[in-house]
Design a protein around this motif. Structure first.
Motif, PDB file in Angstrom:
ATOM      1  N   ARG A  26       0.830  -1.206   0.000  1.00 32.01           N
ATOM      2  CA  ARG A  26       0.000   0.000   0.000  1.00 32.01           C
ATOM      3  C   ARG A  26       0.863   1.254   0.000  1.00 32.01           C
ATOM      4  O   ARG A  26       0.582   2.213  -0.728  1.00 32.01           O
ATOM      5  CB  ARG A  26      -0.948   0.012   1.194  1.00 32.01           C
ATOM      6  CG  ARG A  26      -2.123  -0.922   1.102  1.00 32.01           C
ATOM      7  CD  ARG A  26      -3.283  -0.477   1.974  1.00 32.01           C
ATOM      8  NE  ARG A  26      -3.958   0.672   1.394  1.00 32.01           N
ATOM      9  CZ  ARG A  26      -5.284   0.823   1.331  1.00 32.01           C
ATOM     10  NH1 ARG A  26      -6.087  -0.118   1.814  1.00 32.01           N
ATOM     11  NH2 ARG A  26      -5.825   1.897   0.783  1.00 32.01           N
ATOM     12  N   ARG A  27       1.917   1.246   0.809  1.00 34.77           N
ATOM     13  CA  ARG A  27       2.799   2.415   0.881  1.00 34.77           C
ATOM     14  C   ARG A  27       3.604   2.562  -0.402  1.00 34.77           C
ATOM     15  O   ARG A  27       3.683   3.660  -0.971  1.00 34.77           O
ATOM     16  CB  ARG A  27       3.732   2.299   2.088  1.00 34.77           C
ATOM     17  CG  ARG A  27       3.034   2.405   3.444  1.00 34.77           C
ATOM     18  CD  ARG A  27       4.052   2.524   4.559  1.00 34.77           C
ATOM     19  NE  ARG A  27       4.955   1.385   4.602  1.00 34.77           N
ATOM     20  CZ  ARG A  27       4.713   0.274   5.318  1.00 34.77           C
ATOM     21  NH1 ARG A  27       3.590   0.160   6.021  1.00 34.77           N
ATOM     22  NH2 ARG A  27       5.585  -0.720   5.329  1.00 34.77           N
ATOM     23  N   ARG A  28       4.214   1.482  -0.845  1.00 35.66           N
ATOM     24  CA  ARG A  28       5.105   1.522  -1.999  1.00 35.66           C
ATOM     25  C   ARG A  28       4.377   1.933  -3.272  1.00 35.66           C
ATOM     26  O   ARG A  28       4.919   2.697  -4.090  1.00 35.66           O
ATOM     27  CB  ARG A  28       5.752   0.153  -2.180  1.00 35.66           C
ATOM     28  CG  ARG A  28       6.584   0.002  -3.443  1.00 35.66           C
ATOM     29  CD  ARG A  28       7.089  -1.417  -3.568  1.00 35.66           C
ATOM     30  NE  ARG A  28       7.652  -1.661  -4.889  1.00 35.66           N
ATOM     31  CZ  ARG A  28       8.034  -2.862  -5.319  1.00 35.66           C
ATOM     32  NH1 ARG A  28       7.917  -3.900  -4.532  1.00 35.66           N
ATOM     33  NH2 ARG A  28       8.527  -3.009  -6.522  1.00 35.66           N
ATOM     34  N   ASP A  30       1.355   3.422  -3.361  1.00 32.95           N
ATOM     35  CA  ASP A  30       0.448   4.535  -3.111  1.00 32.95           C
ATOM     36  C   ASP A  30      -0.992   4.139  -3.464  1.00 32.95           C
ATOM     37  O   ASP A  30      -1.708   4.871  -4.156  1.00 32.95           O
ATOM     38  CB  ASP A  30       0.879   5.767  -3.913  1.00 32.95           C
ATOM     39  CG  ASP A  30       0.163   7.032  -3.469  1.00 32.95           C
ATOM     40  OD1 ASP A  30      -0.281   7.089  -2.302  1.00 32.95           O
ATOM     41  OD2 ASP A  30       0.049   7.956  -4.290  1.00 32.95           O
TER      42      ASP A  30
END
Length: 278
Positions: A26-28, A30
């Motif tokens: 999710r972070r990587r 976006d």
């Protein structure tokens, strides 16, 4: 919009694999929205409130189901209370199935994404026509107008039925993706009308298995035609399989689709997010 869809979560291994890898993805990437098929999350058969909560806690925004929707009887009442849980849309009207087969969600940025779950009919349970069901839903909530993105999960056995559904929805959905087979296919593509498509997302499961199940019982049944017990999910490290999609903010149609395979055995064969573009 950037979102991802992950295939069938099989048992504890699949749940733990998703919990390990999804937050980082999710972070990587976006990701603004994440959909997970959870119909095998509870010991390989159906879903419960506690297993659904594990998937939501891992980062899922919506869960789709399939032919094992009601294997765990508590799902019949839990789905009424949980709008993020989506069962197949094409149950017969006379069935009066609880819950909903499609749901319009709003992301944290205010974008709207419609999630539709369908059950195929070839070699599957005899439900109503999934093509007529999705046609009515797409007419009621058109892409680019009522919805900024539309995702259709076609839970089906036959690849031909899944591919036909992709072309039927082409230009009207952001993504049509197959589930149920548990084996990721190599045909991620953008269809001519702008819909992202993959025949099967694969599973979040231990692939040292027979489609996520411990090998002994399936082998026994294939070689002897005698059942020795219930299928049980394999318990080794899971490979988390799915697809990543980027859409055009104006039309809602896809600009990019790439497979996701991370962890376990399959990640060694195909790099994560290997580019597949039209």
């Amino acid at each position: 919009m950037k979102f991802a869809f992950f295939g069938d979560v099989v048992g504890r291994s699949g749940r733990e694999g998703l919990a390990e890898h999804l937050p980082g993805l999710r972070r990587r990437l976006d990701l603004e929205f994440v959909i997970v098929n959870g119909e095998n999350a509870a010991a390989g058969f159906g879903i419960t409130e506690s297993t659904a909560r594990e998937l939501f806690d891992a980062g899922a925004d919506a869960l789709t189901l399939g032919n094992h929707s009601w294997d765990q009887k508590e799902a019949l009442t839990y789905i009424v209370r949980e709008p993020r849980l989506i069962r197949p849309l094409n149950y017969p009207k006379l069935a009066d199935a609880p819950g909903r087969g499609a749901q319009l969600f709003e992301t944290h940025s205010g974008k709207r994404i419609l999630v539709v779950n369908l059950l195929g009919r070839v070699f599957m349970d005899a439900l109503d026509d999934p093509f007529a069901a999705v046609d009515a839903e797409l007419e009621a909530c058109p892409l680019g107008m009522a919805a900024d993105a539309v995702v259709v999960d076609i839970h089906a056995e036959a690849t031909s039925e899944k591919m036909a559904m992709g072309h039927f929805c082409d230009g009207r959905a952001s993504l049509v993706v197959g589930t149920h087979s548990h084996v990721p296919t190599a045909d991620a593509q953008l269809l001519p009308g702008g819909t992202a498509y993959q025949t099967d997302a694969g599973a979040c499961a231990d692939y040292d298995s027979v489609i996520g199940n411990q090998k002994e019982e399936p082998l026994r049944r294939f070689t002897t035609r005698i059942s020795g017990g219930r299928y049980k999910p394999a318990e080794g490290p899971a490979t988390v399989c799915g697809v990543y999609v980027e859409t055009d903010d104006r039309t809602g149609l896809a600009r990019r689709i790439e497979p996701i395979r991370i962890g376990g055995r399959l990640s060694q064969t195909i790099p994560v997010l290997e580019s597949v573009q039209a």
